[in-house]
Design an enzyme around this catalytic site. Structure first.
Site, PDB file in Angstrom:
ATOM      1  N   GLY A  31       0.797  -1.208   0.000  1.00  0.00           N
ATOM      2  CA  GLY A  31       0.000   0.000   0.000  1.00  0.00           C
ATOM      3  C   GLY A  31       0.832   1.261   0.000  1.00  0.00           C
ATOM      4  O   GLY A  31       0.349   2.342  -0.375  1.00  0.00           O
ATOM      5  N   GLY A  33       4.017   1.438  -1.522  1.00  0.00           N
ATOM      6  CA  GLY A  33       4.737   1.543  -2.779  1.00  0.00           C
ATOM      7  C   GLY A  33       5.550   0.295  -3.042  1.00  0.00           C
ATOM      8  O   GLY A  33       5.250  -0.786  -2.510  1.00  0.00           O
ATOM      9  N   VAL A  35       9.091  -2.085  -3.099  1.00  0.00           N
ATOM     10  CA  VAL A  35      10.214  -2.363  -2.211  1.00  0.00           C
ATOM     11  C   VAL A  35      11.343  -2.965  -3.045  1.00  0.00           C
ATOM     12  O   VAL A  35      11.126  -3.898  -3.830  1.00  0.00           O
ATOM     13  CB  VAL A  35       9.814  -3.333  -1.077  1.00  0.00           C
ATOM     14  CG1 VAL A  35      10.987  -3.542  -0.116  1.00  0.00           C
ATOM     15  CG2 VAL A  35       8.602  -2.811  -0.326  1.00  0.00           C
ATOM     16  N   ASP A 147      -3.059  -2.688  11.059  1.00  0.00           N
ATOM     17  CA  ASP A 147      -2.983  -3.387   9.760  1.00  0.00           C
ATOM     18  C   ASP A 147      -2.146  -4.660   9.887  1.00  0.00           C
ATOM     19  O   ASP A 147      -1.259  -4.908   9.076  1.00  0.00           O
ATOM     20  CB  ASP A 147      -2.394  -2.463   8.704  1.00  0.00           C
ATOM     21  CG  ASP A 147      -2.678  -2.957   7.274  1.00  0.00           C
ATOM     22  OD1 ASP A 147      -3.615  -3.767   7.116  1.00  0.00           O
ATOM     23  OD2 ASP A 147      -1.972  -2.542   6.351  1.00  0.00           O
TER      24      ASP A 147
END
Length: 788
Positions: A31, A33, A35, A147
């Site tokens: 969520g 971006g 890696v 989350d």
């Protein structure tokens, strides 16, 4: 952002590390971006890192970026991902983390090579990380992650779990039992707490729900959502809950795990996972409770894996066939569980079990050991819960015999042979039943030791030790009641049987280390001294005989208290004959001199009404410079008074008599009785125990084989020990002081059982130290006893 300047890194360094964000360096997307894996040059050399590059098209932005920096710079834990650096240049927002070589957990859920034991350890790591966030000790902020999901759990090269992605986390006060925050509900479908999703009220129990979903994913080997073409998906959590309710978990367990799982480990794991998914938040467990249950599941699993390697399944089945009642088991690990709990064999007259090393243990009933002429003395069980139907209680003669035949002993194991009995005095921790005994054709009788009370309510006295070379042995043990044993006449013991338990040298060594007097050399290497000064230490220093303490630093004060100091009465400016120190755990220790505890007059005990006297002698070896010598007395009476400031609150203390025996101890009997009562409450608290003042008899060692023999005998509570300062000490009492009173007061006595006297005994005083548990575990049928 100025306080985080030390974490800043230039964009050119990240570009160099990732080959300008090359496609082959891409290791994941989320969520936040993309890696990238990179090799970064730093002072320590080349390190592997993970660079998370913000992509605002995915919905997150500067707020999540800054929050991640804030959280991970303040929260440091081995199970949280470590933030190494960050970059802010132009529109670029990049976070640099430690590299987790095994990626995220979601990639391994369906991998059969990830064993059940590894999965348990991963879940325990997640639980530890979340417990740290939910219940911080050194900060005033509680962190709610919001989350938690398997893709946010990273795994390093050792498969240790790291909780990551704090961009959605919320902070609340930690000094409250519950933290409720109101926010727009965010999270991942399937993992998000339904109550939070519906109401917007967030609490730490919301993380518990999400973690419960992850636990089910680990167990089922699949993600909680099934995705279909067109972006449709189905959440499986409700179906998983139904399978648990209907006892159909076998339908959803990952097929690659079923054969590895120990039944009890699986039951413990699945139960706590199900409790996490409770709809009512108050019914969900805390992270501390979850971690405890997961650790039990791991211990059970490791225990069965170790036992499975050391035990032969075919031999186990043969023993199970001899059980008094038919054993029903579904697997080798299930049968091991039954053996750990214990089973009755041979028509209910032998109790068989295995310990956590897989070594065989036997308890042979007294009914099986006595002759047919002595069966008149069998009585039904009316006392502690027994494995058998009858006890043996000999009432007529001072002599009896037990013939013992073993069947299942493990070869090459050193066994302790115990007489297991009920004395009817369960309030006395140490009690000696006065008898002598010998085995087979041995000429010399041995003297019984003090018996200790086990968790199962039965008392045990060690008879002898031997090292086995086979399964079956025959012992003919003769018992002879000691003369003048009025105690035995009043209440003869009810014998359950003869027990064969492996000698646990590791436990013995640990117990000896635990019970060593804390006389460690104090060195300046103690880096935590600043946190170890006890409460109220300044007031205690005012009672010191020395006055220079006001010029000392806190560090010097700590080491002074570790070494110990004499105390004086601040009003009379004279020595009180008291000594104060702290142990390595900063618990307070106190010692009263003989002058403080021995009284000229009796203390109100009816049978101690006569006046007593003491001879006071100077002795350089005494901590107080003088000692009391007894003369022509068959008892020692004590009265003591302690200020509560000199003891640590909420701590159980052991009271030790510090003494020396006269040169001629031939007139001394071994066994004496102690009685104490405390007067720190409206009701008297009485305790009684039996102890030795002389070196007690050792457990005889039987050499059945010339090849092997036990290395040493065990030390038993109730026996004296030699201190490092050359004095002897024996524990005579245990108590827990009440700090709400001005003084803690108690009195007591030590009395010989056979009217002999203490002439020539030297008493230095009484020392009070935090009690250290001395318990030799005997298995009581509870699996938690073994796990301890």
């Amino acid at each position: 952002m100025e306080e985080f300047d030390h974490l800043k890194i230039q964009l050119k360094d990240i570009i160099s590390a990732t080959d300008n964000f090359a496609r082959n360096k891409l290791i994941g997307r989320g969520g936040f971006g993309s890696v990238y894996k990179g090799e970064l040059s730093c002072r320590e050399g080349q390190i592997i890192v993970a660079c998370k590059r913000l992509d605002r098209n995915f919905g997150q932005g500067n707020v999540e970026f800054l929050k991640e920096i804030l959280m991970l710079s303040k929260c440091k834990h081995e199970n949280l991902v470590s933030l190494l650096y960050f970059c802010i240049e132009g529109d670029e927002r990049i976070l640099v983390y430690e590299y987790a070589s095994h990626g995220s957990l979601d990639r391994h859920l369906g991998d059969a090579s990830l064993t059940w034991t590894q999965r348990l350890k991963i879940c325990i790591g997640i639980a530890r990380g979340l417990k740290y966030l939910h219940d911080p000790k050194e900060t005033q902020q509680r962190v709610i992650h919001r989350d938690i999901k398997s893709s946010n759990i990273l795994l390093d090269e050792k498969w240790a779990a790291k909780v990551s992605d704090f961009g959605l986390s919320k902070v609340g006060p930690a000094n409250q039992p519950r933290t409720y925050l109101f926010s727009n509900a965010v999270g991942t479908p399937g993992y998000c707490d339904p109550i939070y999703w519906e109401t917007g009220f967030l609490s730490k129990e919301s993380d518990v729900y999400s973690f419960g979903v992850v636990l089910f994913e680990v167990m089922c080997g699949a993600l909680c959502c099934e995705y279909y073409d067109g972006g449709q998906f189905k959440v499986l959590v409700h179906m998983w809950q139904k399978c648990f309710d209907k006892n159909r978990l076998d339908d959803i367990i990952f097929h690659g795990l079923k054969e590895q799982m120990d039944p009890l480990s699986f039951k413990t794991f699945s139960t706590i996972a199900y409790q996490c998914l409770k709809k009512a938040r108050e019914e969900r467990p805390t992270m501390a409770k979850i971690m405890q249950q997961l650790e039990i599941a791991l211990k059970v699993q490791e225990l069965f894996e170790d036992l499975g390697k050391s035990m032969n399944f075919e031999k186990m089945k043969k023993i199970a066939y001899r059980a008094t009642y038919t054993l029903t088991y579904i697997s080798q690990s299930h049968l091991l569980l039954l053996f750990l709990k214990g089973i009755l064999v041979d028509d209910g007259k032998t109790w068989f079990w295995v310990n956590k090393k897989g070594e065989h243990c036997e308890l042979i009933s007294a009914e099986r050991c006595i002759s047919k002429y002595e069966r008149l003395y069998l009585e039904p069980i009316t006392r502690p819960v027994s494995r058998f139907q009858f006890l043996f209680r000999h009432l007529s003669t001072p002599y009896w015999r037990l013939t013992v035949e073993t069947q299942f002993l493990s070869p090459h194991v050193t066994y302790v042979v115990n007489l297991v009995y009920d004395s009817g005095k369960r309030d006395i921790p140490n009690l000696r039943i006065p008898f002598k005994y010998k085995w087979n054709a041995t000429i010399q009788y041995s003297t019984s030791c003090v018996g200790y009370l086990g968790k199962d309510g039965w008392r045990r006295t060690e008879l002898f030790q031997f090292t086995s070379t086979k399964n079956d042995y025959y012992f003919d043990i003769e018992f002879l009641r000691e003369k003048k044993s009025q105690q035995y006449d009043q209440d003869p013991p009810s014998i359950e049987g003869i027990e064969f338990c492996p000698l646990d040298l590791e436990t013995d060594k640990k117990l000896e280390e635990k019970n060593k007097v804390d006389n460690q050399l104090v060195t300046n290497s103690d880096i935590n001294w600043g946190k170890k000064l006890p409460n109220g230490y300044s007031e205690i220093l005012e009672w010191s005989e020395d006055t220079y303490h006001s010029l000392m630093t806190k560090k010097e004060v700590y080491f002074l208290l570790r070494k110990g100091l004499h105390l004086k009465d601040p009003q009379e400016r004279s020595s009180m004959g008291e000594w104060f120190s702290i142990n390595k755990n900063s618990k307070k220790c106190h010692m009263l001199s003989a002058r403080c505890i021995l009284q000229e007059e009796s203390l109100g005990w009816n049978f101690l009404s006569r006046r007593v006297s003491w001879v006071w002698k100077s002795l350089p070896g005494s901590r107080f410079g003088e000692v009391a010598e007894t003369c022509d007395k068959n008892h020692l009476a004590f009265s003591l008074q302690i200020k509560p400031q000199l003891l640590s609150p909420g701590t159980i203390y052991a009271c030790y008599l510090v003494y020396k025996l006269p040169e001629n101890t031939s007139m001394y009997e071994n066994i004496v009785a102690t009685h104490f009562r405390s007067r720190h409450s409206l009701k008297f608290s009485r305790t009684e125990r039996y102890i030795y003042l002389l070196t007690p008899p050792h457990t005889p060692i039987i050499e059945l084989s010339t090849d092997e023999r036990p290395p040493r005998t065990r030390k038993v509570k109730g026996h004296p020990k030699l201190r490092k300062d050359g004095w002897m000490e024996i524990q005579v009492w245990e108590f827990q002081p009440n700090d709400s009173y001005t003084y803690f007061e108690a009195d007591g006595y030590i009395k010989s059982l056979n009217e002999w006297n203490f002439t020539g005994l030297l008493v230095q005083g009484m020392e009070f130290r935090p009690a250290k548990v001395i318990f030799r575990p005997c298995y009581d049928g509870n699996i938690s006893t073994l796990l301890e």
